[in-house]
Write a protein that holds these residues in place. Structure first.
Motif, mmCIF file in Angstrom:
data_model
loop_
_atom_site.group_PDB
_atom_site.id
_atom_site.type_symbol
_atom_site.label_atom_id
_atom_site.label_comp_id
_atom_site.label_asym_id
_atom_site.label_seq_id
_atom_site.Cartn_x
_atom_site.Cartn_y
_atom_site.Cartn_z
ATOM 1 N N LEU A 53 0.631 -0.929 0.199
ATOM 2 C CA LEU A 53 -0.169 -0.303 -0.164
ATOM 3 C C LEU A 53 0.905 1.345 0.190
ATOM 4 C CD1 LEU A 53 -2.821 -1.268 2.342
ATOM 5 C CD2 LEU A 53 -3.139 -0.830 -0.267
ATOM 6 N N PHE A 54 1.766 1.480 1.096
ATOM 7 C CA PHE A 54 2.970 2.690 0.768
ATOM 8 C C PHE A 54 3.409 2.853 -0.033
ATOM 9 C CE2 PHE A 54 7.344 3.687 1.666
ATOM 10 C CZ PHE A 54 7.333 5.233 1.553
ATOM 11 N N ILE A 55 3.761 1.615 -1.261
ATOM 12 C CA ILE A 55 4.085 1.545 -2.947
ATOM 13 C C ILE A 55 3.819 2.302 -3.969
ATOM 14 C CG2 ILE A 55 5.669 0.661 -4.797
ATOM 15 C CD1 ILE A 55 6.868 -1.487 -2.102
ATOM 16 N N GLY A 56 2.095 1.691 -4.087
ATOM 17 C CA GLY A 56 1.457 1.972 -4.254
ATOM 18 C C GLY A 56 0.998 3.495 -4.353
ATOM 19 N N ALA A 57 0.753 3.850 -2.941
ATOM 20 C CA ALA A 57 0.138 5.014 -2.811
ATOM 21 C C ALA A 57 1.139 6.226 -3.094
ATOM 22 C CB ALA A 57 0.113 5.490 -1.423
ATOM 23 N N ALA A 58 2.519 5.953 -3.334
ATOM 24 C CA ALA A 58 3.651 6.733 -3.642
ATOM 25 C C ALA A 58 4.136 7.062 -5.164
ATOM 26 C CB ALA A 58 4.469 6.329 -3.275
ATOM 27 N N ILE A 59 3.767 5.908 -6.010
ATOM 28 C CA ILE A 59 3.316 5.716 -7.362
ATOM 29 C C ILE A 59 1.902 6.408 -7.911
ATOM 30 C CG2 ILE A 59 2.831 4.462 -9.079
ATOM 31 C CD1 ILE A 59 4.430 2.504 -7.666
ATOM 32 N N ALA A 60 0.709 6.004 -7.635
ATOM 33 C CA ALA A 60 -0.412 6.684 -7.779
ATOM 34 C C ALA A 60 -0.309 8.522 -6.972
ATOM 35 C CB ALA A 60 -1.489 5.709 -6.541
ATOM 36 N N ASN A 61 0.206 9.185 -6.344
ATOM 37 C CA ASN A 61 0.218 9.879 -5.858
ATOM 38 C C ASN A 61 1.180 11.146 -6.652
ATOM 39 O OD1 ASN A 61 -1.255 9.991 -3.429
ATOM 40 N ND2 ASN A 61 -0.023 9.890 -1.891
ATOM 41 N N LEU A 62 2.274 10.354 -7.634
ATOM 42 C CA LEU A 62 2.377 11.140 -8.662
ATOM 43 C C LEU A 62 2.237 12.249 -9.378
ATOM 44 C CD1 LEU A 62 5.443 8.180 -9.398
ATOM 45 C CD2 LEU A 62 5.852 10.309 -8.329
ATOM 46 N N SER A 64 -0.472 13.759 -8.741
ATOM 47 C CA SER A 64 -1.528 14.130 -7.788
ATOM 48 C C SER A 64 -1.473 16.328 -8.235
ATOM 49 C CB SER A 64 -1.474 13.843 -5.916
ATOM 50 O OG SER A 64 -1.488 14.869 -5.202
ATOM 51 N N PRO A 65 -1.993 16.640 -7.677
ATOM 52 C CA PRO A 65 -2.224 17.874 -7.499
ATOM 53 C C PRO A 65 -1.384 18.288 -7.484
ATOM 54 C CG PRO A 65 -4.529 17.609 -7.500
ATOM 55 C CD PRO A 65 -3.439 16.427 -8.043
ATOM 56 N N VAL A 66 -1.007 17.824 -5.860
ATOM 57 C CA VAL A 66 -0.159 18.709 -4.896
ATOM 58 C C VAL A 66 0.787 18.354 -4.868
ATOM 59 C CG1 VAL A 66 -0.165 18.900 -2.140
ATOM 60 C CG2 VAL A 66 -2.316 18.498 -2.769
ATOM 61 N N GLY A 67 1.339 17.692 -6.073
ATOM 62 C CA GLY A 67 3.232 17.121 -6.004
ATOM 63 C C GLY A 67 3.790 16.473 -4.962
ATOM 64 N N PHE A 68 5.394 16.881 -4.751
ATOM 65 C CA PHE A 68 5.976 16.178 -4.066
ATOM 66 C C PHE A 68 5.174 15.711 -2.821
ATOM 67 C CE2 PHE A 68 9.320 16.976 -1.152
ATOM 68 C CZ PHE A 68 10.275 15.947 -1.486
ATOM 69 N N TYR A 69 4.585 17.069 -2.100
ATOM 70 C CA TYR A 69 4.164 16.914 -0.330
ATOM 71 C C TYR A 69 3.444 15.412 -0.574
ATOM 72 C CZ TYR A 69 5.416 21.382 -0.456
ATOM 73 O OH TYR A 69 6.079 22.998 0.434
ATOM 74 N N ASP A 70 2.438 14.919 -1.816
ATOM 75 C CA ASP A 70 1.480 14.412 -1.703
ATOM 76 C C ASP A 70 1.744 12.844 -2.034
ATOM 77 O OD1 ASP A 70 -0.315 13.050 -1.125
ATOM 78 O OD2 ASP A 70 -1.818 13.373 -2.908
ATOM 79 N N VAL A 71 3.023 12.733 -2.606
ATOM 80 C CA VAL A 71 4.007 11.553 -2.738
ATOM 81 C C VAL A 71 4.904 11.179 -1.108
ATOM 82 C CG1 VAL A 71 6.237 10.532 -3.579
ATOM 83 C CG2 VAL A 71 4.758 11.678 -4.839
ATOM 84 N N SER A 75 1.569 8.800 1.219
ATOM 85 C CA SER A 75 2.205 7.969 1.185
ATOM 86 C C SER A 75 3.231 7.061 2.565
ATOM 87 C CB SER A 75 3.399 7.862 0.674
ATOM 88 O OG SER A 75 3.751 8.009 -0.848
ATOM 89 N N LEU A 76 3.336 8.503 3.320
ATOM 90 C CA LEU A 76 3.705 8.142 4.913
ATOM 91 C C LEU A 76 2.135 8.068 5.403
ATOM 92 C CD1 LEU A 76 6.085 11.011 5.465
ATOM 93 C CD2 LEU A 76 6.554 7.677 5.640
ATOM 94 N N ALA A 77 1.022 8.789 5.600
ATOM 95 C CA ALA A 77 -0.694 8.493 5.736
ATOM 96 C C ALA A 77 -0.748 6.958 5.676
ATOM 97 C CB ALA A 77 -1.299 9.703 5.208
ATOM 98 N N SER A 78 -0.721 6.425 4.761
ATOM 99 C CA SER A 78 -0.812 5.349 3.786
ATOM 100 C C SER A 78 -0.411 4.336 4.584
ATOM 101 C CB SER A 78 -0.079 5.041 2.175
ATOM 102 O OG SER A 78 -1.726 5.786 1.496
ATOM 103 N N LEU A 79 1.050 4.344 4.797
ATOM 104 C CA LEU A 79 2.029 3.680 5.280
ATOM 105 C C LEU A 79 1.947 3.850 7.132
ATOM 106 C CD1 LEU A 79 4.536 1.932 5.593
ATOM 107 C CD2 LEU A 79 6.028 3.637 6.147
ATOM 108 N N VAL A 104 -6.704 13.448 9.101
ATOM 109 C CA VAL A 104 -5.432 14.572 9.250
ATOM 110 C C VAL A 104 -4.763 14.981 9.013
ATOM 111 C CG1 VAL A 104 -4.145 14.850 11.668
ATOM 112 C CG2 VAL A 104 -6.347 13.870 11.615
ATOM 113 N N ILE A 105 -3.598 13.995 8.109
ATOM 114 C CA ILE A 105 -2.382 13.892 7.127
ATOM 115 C C ILE A 105 -3.055 14.455 5.791
ATOM 116 C CG2 ILE A 105 -1.229 13.244 5.959
ATOM 117 C CD1 ILE A 105 -0.188 10.780 9.142
ATOM 118 N N ILE A 106 -3.811 14.092 5.458
ATOM 119 C CA ILE A 106 -4.048 15.146 4.147
ATOM 120 C C ILE A 106 -4.744 15.662 4.320
ATOM 121 C CG2 ILE A 106 -5.373 14.134 1.955
ATOM 122 C CD1 ILE A 106 -2.597 12.657 2.581
#
Length: 160
Positions: A53-62, A64-71, A75-79, A104-106
């Motif tokens: 889930l962590f890796i999948g979220a990191a890839i999916a968040n690439l 994201s309109p929020v960009g680097f912050y969402d990656v 991803s840390l929120a998912s972890l 909370v995090i997002i």
């Protein structure tokens, strides 16, 4: 770690990323319904889902309109949510960590760096409601379905 376990992690990551990206209009923004969040119940069964889930979220968040912050923070929120889900004592509690952690995090992320006209509280509320709908409305029934096939889940823990 066996090849079977690595394959399971990769499959979870790929499925999460593909579902999120394929449904992109729903997956990003202050009001989001990430259908891929159905998979957040998997750590209840197997710890292999945590890195998946962590890796999948990191890839999916690439995307994201929020960009680097969402990656980083998404991803840390998912972890964190996956790690907490793996520790839930009852099935009906398994969807709760993704709802709360992501709200909370997002919510903070979207309310501070997204540039959208939304307050932190409103973003937390919107994200939390979307998570609640997906994680409990779809994820919990998915969890109960998976209980029938627990013996076929790689790395599955004994019944709780």
């Amino acid at each position: 770690m066996s090849t079977r376990h690595l394959t399971a992690i990769a499959m979870i990551a790929a499925l999460y990323a593909v579902l999120t990206m394929a449904l992109a209009p729903l997956s990003y923004g202050p009001v989001q319904l990430r259908i891929s969040e159905i998979l957040t119940v998997l750590p209840y069964f197997t710890p292999l889902a945590i890195p998946g889930l962590f890796i999948g979220a990191a890839i999916a968040n690439l995307l994201s309109p929020v960009g680097f912050y969402d990656v980083i923070f998404g991803s840390l929120a998912s972890l964190i949510a996956a790690w907490l889900t793996a520790r839930m004592p009852r099935p009906w509690l398994a969807p709760l960590p993704p709802v709360l952690v992501n709200a909370v995090i997002i919510g903070i992320l979207l309310g501070t760096v997204s540039g959208l006209p939304v307050t932190v509280f409103a973003a937390m509320l919107y994200v939390g409601l979307g998570q609640l709908l997906v994680c409990y409305g779809l994820g919990l029934p998915f969890l109960y379905l998976l209980r029938r096939f627990r013996d076929h889940i790689p790395g599955a823990r004994p019944k709780r």
